[in-house]
Design an enzyme around this catalytic site. Structure first.
Site, PDB file in Angstrom:
ATOM      1  N   GLU A  90       1.702  -0.387  -4.564  1.00  0.00           N
ATOM      2  CA  GLU A  90       1.064   0.968  -5.144  1.00  0.00           C
ATOM      3  C   GLU A  90       1.836   2.033  -4.964  1.00  0.00           C
ATOM      4  O   GLU A  90       2.200   2.668  -4.044  1.00  0.00           O
ATOM      5  CB  GLU A  90      -0.119   0.814  -4.157  1.00  0.00           C
ATOM      6  CG  GLU A  90      -1.522   1.949  -4.813  1.00  0.00           C
ATOM      7  CD  GLU A  90      -2.028   2.570  -3.802  1.00  0.00           C
ATOM      8  OE1 GLU A  90      -3.023   2.981  -3.771  1.00  0.00           O
ATOM      9  OE2 GLU A  90      -1.727   2.458  -2.526  1.00  0.00           O
ATOM     10  N   ASP A 111       0.948  -1.238   0.129  1.00  0.00           N
ATOM     11  CA  ASP A 111       0.097  -0.087  -0.095  1.00  0.00           C
ATOM     12  C   ASP A 111       0.953   1.453   0.120  1.00  0.00           C
ATOM     13  O   ASP A 111       1.890   1.294   0.747  1.00  0.00           O
ATOM     14  CB  ASP A 111      -0.835  -0.178   1.050  1.00  0.00           C
ATOM     15  CG  ASP A 111      -1.824   1.111   1.245  1.00  0.00           C
ATOM     16  OD1 ASP A 111      -2.870   0.992   0.476  1.00  0.00           O
ATOM     17  OD2 ASP A 111      -1.821   1.961   2.072  1.00  0.00           O
TER      18      ASP A 111
END
Ligand code: GLC
Length: 550
Positions: A282, A213
């Site tokens: 990401e 993330d």
């Protein structure tokens, strides 16, 4: 050793590793399948729906966070990195899901959220207790500026300042997202060690990889300098209100970040003997050199830094070709590309482009060179679902009103069948987000019966991609001289050669082919036809895959 590192471990002899040739399918666990009638999807629900993934023909599932969490950001606020939130099930449920997926030849990638924890994580609870706490330095605490101002001008992605004052110890802590998501201090070696241990925990349990993330956020400027004001906006950037008023020069992506990913890669490789493990990052950086730097100077960092450029490319042939060519040109030698058309943070592709163009977008996603990630429901052409204000759940939308930043519309429950709740949850149970009005008609069950459906198209494309080396591992060469509304390219692997042509026009167009094709392998439209030996006519938004002579 070096070759094994670049590949993330060996694939079967002579074939690329699975994460290069395969297709990733993202499951947002709250919305996939509810197994215990509480209106929220869960891990046993995912396990019960694995047949859908094998029938679809994907290779790996990425599951968004299912860790214990107060759910302020629906699991991206983690209170325990090595547990399962009861709303999603138990660790035994996870182990069962992993074994069931592996039993079907599916890989499992889990989400890892290293930039921040929940404010309920025991580390933060300790850290905020006193300035002298041994874990104080796990987070970024600073005094206000003399005269009472914030420590610097950094802004939270989710609106407002990135600093919150904690009266207990009289200092501010940094949060790049919600105040309930304090940023970890990755310059503290204890944090690094503790976080890497959480990766090790899941690797030992047998997961095949991680989606990392906001991977570009971990390292900030050590001096916490003010960000400069911004005057221009990158063409790829989603408008985010006040957050756009700065160049995010110092609050993320400090060059030291690459040390962390080299360390993580060593850990993945150490576990990779016999079972290649993959990292997907990401990374919302649209300066291509900055983005591809995450592959590592020696391809020793992240296997697949997510490439979000298509998400914001205007849907026109020249613009899409420019995006694809720019990424191909920016890739370091040997680095493997990847493509994304949707995820839990973006308006659905069928809503952005319309139902017809969404079909050729799917064809493009599954035929470009590189690993595609498919968002759950996009194989049905699911659209954004309008959310009445009283049902809005996403904190982003609620904190920055007026900009439609809320992500609920793209997170609504999956459509399985024609029953009352489209098979997502038990009858009479209200799903956590409303179902689309056409959920039953546009379900897996209904579309499986319709050879013209989006599901049938997606299955056919995935099966074609698997069977053709040109598509899952071949080279990419754009075709020049096509009509302005057509983007066409060749994919070649040895003798296997295909041509992909996509029309972006709302009217029919004719395309002259560079050589005589041997047949049409797939089309977004029924009954595609060649118009003579070297000519193809494309209907509005039609995409085709053509076999070239062997
Ligand atoms: C990532 C996630 C998003 C989340 C944010 C903060 O962008 O995809 O859903 O809100 O990080 O963790």
């Amino acid at each position: 050793m070096k070759a094994a590192r670049a590949e993330g471990g060996p694939g079967p002899a002579g074939s690329p590793p699975w994460w290069k040739s395969g297709v990733v399918y993202q499951v947002y666990p709250r919305s996939f399948q509810d197994s215990n009638a509480d209106g929220v999807g869960d891990l046993p629900g995912i396990a019960a729906r694995l047949d859908h993934l094998t029938a679809l023909g994907v290779d790996a599932l990425w599951i968004s966070p299912f860790y214990p969490s107060p759910m302020k950001d629906f699991g991206y606020d983690v209170a325990d990195y090595t547990g399962v939130d009861p709303i999603f099930g138990t660790m035994e449920d996870f182990d069962r899901l992993l074994a069931a997926a592996h039993g079907r030849g599916l890989k499992v990638i889990i989400d890892w959220v290293p930039n921040h924890t929940s404010d309920q994580h025991p580390w933060f609870q300790a850290s905020r207790r006193s300035r002298a706490d041994p874990q104080r330095d796990y987070y970024l605490w600073r005094d206000g500026r003399p005269g009472g101002g914030l420590p610097n001008n950094w802004l939270s992605t989710f609106g407002g300042p990135a600093w919150t004052f904690d009266p207990r110890t009289g200092q501010y802590y940094l949060h790049s997202f919600l105040p309930e998501q304090p940023d970890l201090n990755w310059r503290n070696p204890e944090v690094r060690a503790a976080m890497l241990e959480t990766l090790d925990f899941w690797l030992r349990r047998g997961v095949d990889g991680f989606r990392i993330d906001v991977a570009h956020h971990l390292m900030k400027d050590p001096d916490l300098r003010d960000n400069p004001p911004s005057t221009a906006r990158s063409e790829f950037h989603k408008p985010m209100g006040e957050f756009d008023s700065q160049v995010h020069l110092y609050d993320r992506n400090h060059p030291d970040i690459h040390r962390i990913y080299r360390e993580i890669r060593l850990l993945l490789d150490a576990h990779g003997k016999g079972q290649p493990r993959v990292s997907i990052g990401e990374i919302h950086l649209f300066d291509l050199p900055e983005l591809v730097a995450f592959y590592g100077a020696d391809q020793d960092e992240i296997h697949l830094p997510f490439n979000f450029t298509l998400l914001r490319t205007p849907w026109a042939a020249a613009a899409v070709r420019r995006t694809v060519d720019a990424m191909e040109a920016a890739l370091p030698a040997g680095a493997w590309p990847n493509w994304v058309l949707g995820n839990h943070d973006e308006s659905r592709v069928a809503s952005r482009l319309g139902a017809v163009a969404a079909r050729s977008a799917m064809l493009l996603l599954l035929t470009l060179r590189g690993t595609p990630t498919l968002y759950y429901g996009d194989e049905l052409g699911m659209a954004d679902v309008p959310i009445p204000p009283e049902r809005a759940r996403d904190p982003w939308g609620r904190r920055v009103p007026g900009l439609s930043l809320g992500r609920d519309p793209e997170r609504t429950p999956m459509h399985w069948d024609g029953s009352e709740s489209a098979g997502f949850t038990a009858p009479g149970v209200e799903p956590w987000l409303p179902l689309a009005a056409d959920a039953g008609r546009q379900s897996v069950e209904a579309q499986a019966r319709d050879p013209g459906s989006m599901l049938a198209l997606t299955r056919a494309l995935l099966s074609l991609r698997r069977s053709r080396a040109a598509l899952h591992q071949g080279s990419y060469r754009p075709l020049d001289g096509t009509p302005g509304d057509v983007f066409a390219f060749l994919r070649e692997e040895g003798e296997d050669r295909v041509l992909v042509a996509v029309s972006f026009a709302a009217h029919p167009v004719r395309l002259s082919l560079p050589e005589r094709p041997s047949g049409i392998l797939a089309s977004t439209h029924p009954h595609p036809a060649l118009e003579g030996p070297h000519r193809l006519s494309l209907r509005p938004h039609e995409g085709v895959v053509i076999e070239l002579g062997q």
